[in-house]
Design a protein around this motif. Structure first.
Motif, PDB file in Angstrom:
ATOM      1  N   SER A  98      51.608  52.886  34.629  1.00  0.00           N
ATOM      2  CA  SER A  98      51.741  51.809  35.613  1.00  0.00           C
ATOM      3  C   SER A  98      51.803  50.458  34.932  1.00  0.00           C
ATOM      4  N   GLU A 100      51.525  46.263  36.203  1.00  0.00           N
ATOM      5  CA  GLU A 100      51.390  45.251  37.245  1.00  0.00           C
ATOM      6  C   GLU A 100      52.492  44.214  37.089  1.00  0.00           C
ATOM      7  N   ARG A 121      55.611  53.702  37.241  1.00  0.00           N
ATOM      8  CA  ARG A 121      55.004  53.192  38.472  1.00  0.00           C
ATOM      9  C   ARG A 121      54.806  51.683  38.340  1.00  0.00           C
ATOM     10  N   SER A 123      53.105  48.206  40.191  1.00  0.00           N
ATOM     11  CA  SER A 123      52.163  47.672  41.172  1.00  0.00           C
ATOM     12  C   SER A 123      52.417  46.177  41.287  1.00  0.00           C
ATOM     13  N   ARG A 159      57.888  55.336  42.352  1.00  0.00           N
ATOM     14  CA  ARG A 159      56.559  54.942  42.824  1.00  0.00           C
ATOM     15  C   ARG A 159      56.394  53.441  42.666  1.00  0.00           C
ATOM     16  N   SER A 161      53.879  50.348  44.323  1.00  0.00           N
ATOM     17  CA  SER A 161      52.796  49.889  45.185  1.00  0.00           C
ATOM     18  C   SER A 161      52.831  48.370  45.251  1.00  0.00           C
ATOM     19  N   PHE A 162      52.205  47.803  46.272  1.00  0.00           N
ATOM     20  CA  PHE A 162      52.005  46.353  46.242  1.00  0.00           C
ATOM     21  C   PHE A 162      50.675  45.989  46.880  1.00  0.00           C
ATOM     22  N   ASP A 163      50.202  44.796  46.531  1.00  0.00           N
ATOM     23  CA  ASP A 163      48.905  44.291  46.979  1.00  0.00           C
ATOM     24  C   ASP A 163      49.092  43.244  48.066  1.00  0.00           C
ATOM     25  N   HIS A 190      52.098  53.668  48.548  1.00  0.00           N
ATOM     26  CA  HIS A 190      50.779  53.163  48.167  1.00  0.00           C
ATOM     27  C   HIS A 190      50.668  51.684  48.497  1.00  0.00           C
ATOM     28  N   SER A 192      47.544  48.447  48.195  1.00  0.00           N
ATOM     29  CA  SER A 192      46.198  47.971  47.896  1.00  0.00           C
ATOM     30  C   SER A 192      45.942  46.750  48.771  1.00  0.00           C
ATOM     31  N   ASN A 245      42.180  50.926  48.922  1.00  0.00           N
ATOM     32  CA  ASN A 245      43.455  51.518  48.526  1.00  0.00           C
ATOM     33  C   ASN A 245      43.880  52.622  49.484  1.00  0.00           C
ATOM     34  N   SER A 253      46.690  56.333  43.086  1.00  0.00           N
ATOM     35  CA  SER A 253      46.786  55.824  41.712  1.00  0.00           C
ATOM     36  C   SER A 253      45.955  56.717  40.793  1.00  0.00           C
TER      37      SER A 253
END
Length: 384
Positions: A98, A100, A121, A123, A159, A161-163, A190, A192, A245, A253
């Motif tokens: 992963s 960020e 992945r 994020s 894959r 994801s995001f916050d 996913h 967060s 999460n 994750s």
């Protein structure tokens, strides 16, 4: 001796640089105009070589590039770290790597390079889906830039994801619910979702102390936002597998699960933490915070500022605090093996009667009510 195998083994790589410092952030991040990436590659590889002598024979389950803003790293820097890690440790067949990323155009332009380097992945730190709140949070991207970067990422990676941050200034329960539904319509597998916390030592912390941070939701409203988050995400098939999460089944994750399942992880880079089991002893590791101090320490052979053996009591407490964050709960047999004693039945019965926990299949789990009051539940479980 091999308790860490219950959680797996991961590698955390900290990149300490950002384009700008967000006012809510208390992570170890720094703004620098000039970064010698070749120097940083040499330092990361030196740390990996040092750890290889102590942690040989393990299978690596995950690598996580965190920060700071790792999407400011050149893809060649990321590739060099991944390649050296592969030389040192056999990779699990399903290894998760992963990175960020902030959703700026510069970072998005590097996504294909990260994919080719071995990242599988992403994020993304989107944080809000309206421009006014992005400005308040000190973010330097717009909503349109974030969505554009997200589209680029999903073309490069299966894959993504995001916050998002909620309980922001001026935010109501109704506006958060609408924003969350929009986020879920975008999400791949996913999310967060973090409640804004005001940390000492941050710009927000200073403003709050001076009474200048206005419009924060009341505690009751923030609690309602948390519960709405759980309910709405579950209705979209992305139940909370951990306190903050949410994921479709099988898309959790894997790296963060190593933390919460209390596995081992090596941490390199300024301010990185680690947990390492060596010869039957579990150690907590820390590295120098300042980038310059860390580079200097690495040049002398070791970037760690601390390596401290954990007492049995501390290890048990950490396992408890990590495991109870997960919806899958705490393995009571493993707790007994780590601590040498069972959790007191009377204490467990009291928490069950209060509706805070359930016990089934030898697992101790926090209920929805218990997860909302997890610190209180943990205090009850951990008291002498």
């Amino acid at each position: 001796m091999d308790d860490w195998r219950n959680g797996g083994f991961g590698l955390y790589v900290h990149w300490p640089f950002c384009q700008a410092k967000c006012p809510y952030c208390d992570f170890n991040s720094h703004v620098s105009a000039n970064i010698d990436q070749k120097l940083w590659v040499r330092a990361y590889l030196s740390e990996l070589d040092r750890l290889s002598e102590q942690l040989s024979g393990r299978v690596l389950n995950s690598i996580f590039f965190g920060g700071g803003t790792p999407s400011l790293m050149q893809p060649e820097t990321v590739a060099a770290v991944i390649d050296r890690a592969r030389e040192i440790w056999p990779f699990a067949n399903d290894i998760e790597i992963s990175l960020e990323a902030n959703p700026g155009s510069v970072e998005a332009g590097r996504f294909a390079g990260y994919r080719d380097a071995g990242v599988n992945r992403i994020s993304m730190g989107i944080q809000a889906l309206n421009d006014e709140d992005l400005r308040r949070l000190g973010r330097i991207h717009s909503v349109s830039e974030a969505k554009s970067a997200f589209d680029i990422a999903r073309k490069c990676f299966d894959r993504v994801s995001f916050d998002l941050i909620y309980a922001r200034q001026g935010q109501t329960l109704k506006t958060w619910e609408a924003e969350l539904r929009e986020a879920l319509s975008m999400a791949i597998d996913h999310l967060s979702l973090y409640q804004l916390t005001i940390e000492d030592g941050t710009a927000f912390g200073d403003r709050y102390a001076r009474g200048k941070l206005r419009g924060l939701p009341a505690d009751d409203t923030a609690a309602d936002m948390y519960q709405a988050t759980q309910d709405i995400c579950a209705s979209f098939g992305m139940a909370g597998y951990e306190t903050s999460n949410h994921a479709k089944p099988g898309s959790e994750s894997r790296h963060n699960l190593i933390y919460w399942r209390y596995g081992d992880y090596a941490g390199i880079g300024p301010g990185a933490h680690g947990r390492l089991s060596i010869d039957g002893t579990r150690y907590a590791t820390e590295t120098h915070l300042a980038p310059g101090a860390w580079l200097e320490a690495v040049s002398k052979g070791n970037g760690e500022s601390l390596r401290e053996s954990l007492s049995q009591e501390d290890a048990v407490a950490e396992y408890m605090m990590m495991g109870m964050r997960l919806s899958e709960g705490l393995d009571l047999a493993r707790y007994t093996q780590l601590s040498g004693v069972n959790l007191p039945e009377s204490r467990l019965e009291d928490l069950v009667q209060m509706g805070m926990v359930t016990i089934s299949e030898k697992k101790l789990r926090a209920t929805d009510q218990g997860r909302a009051l997890l610190n209180a539940v943990l205090r009850e479980l951990l008291m002498d």
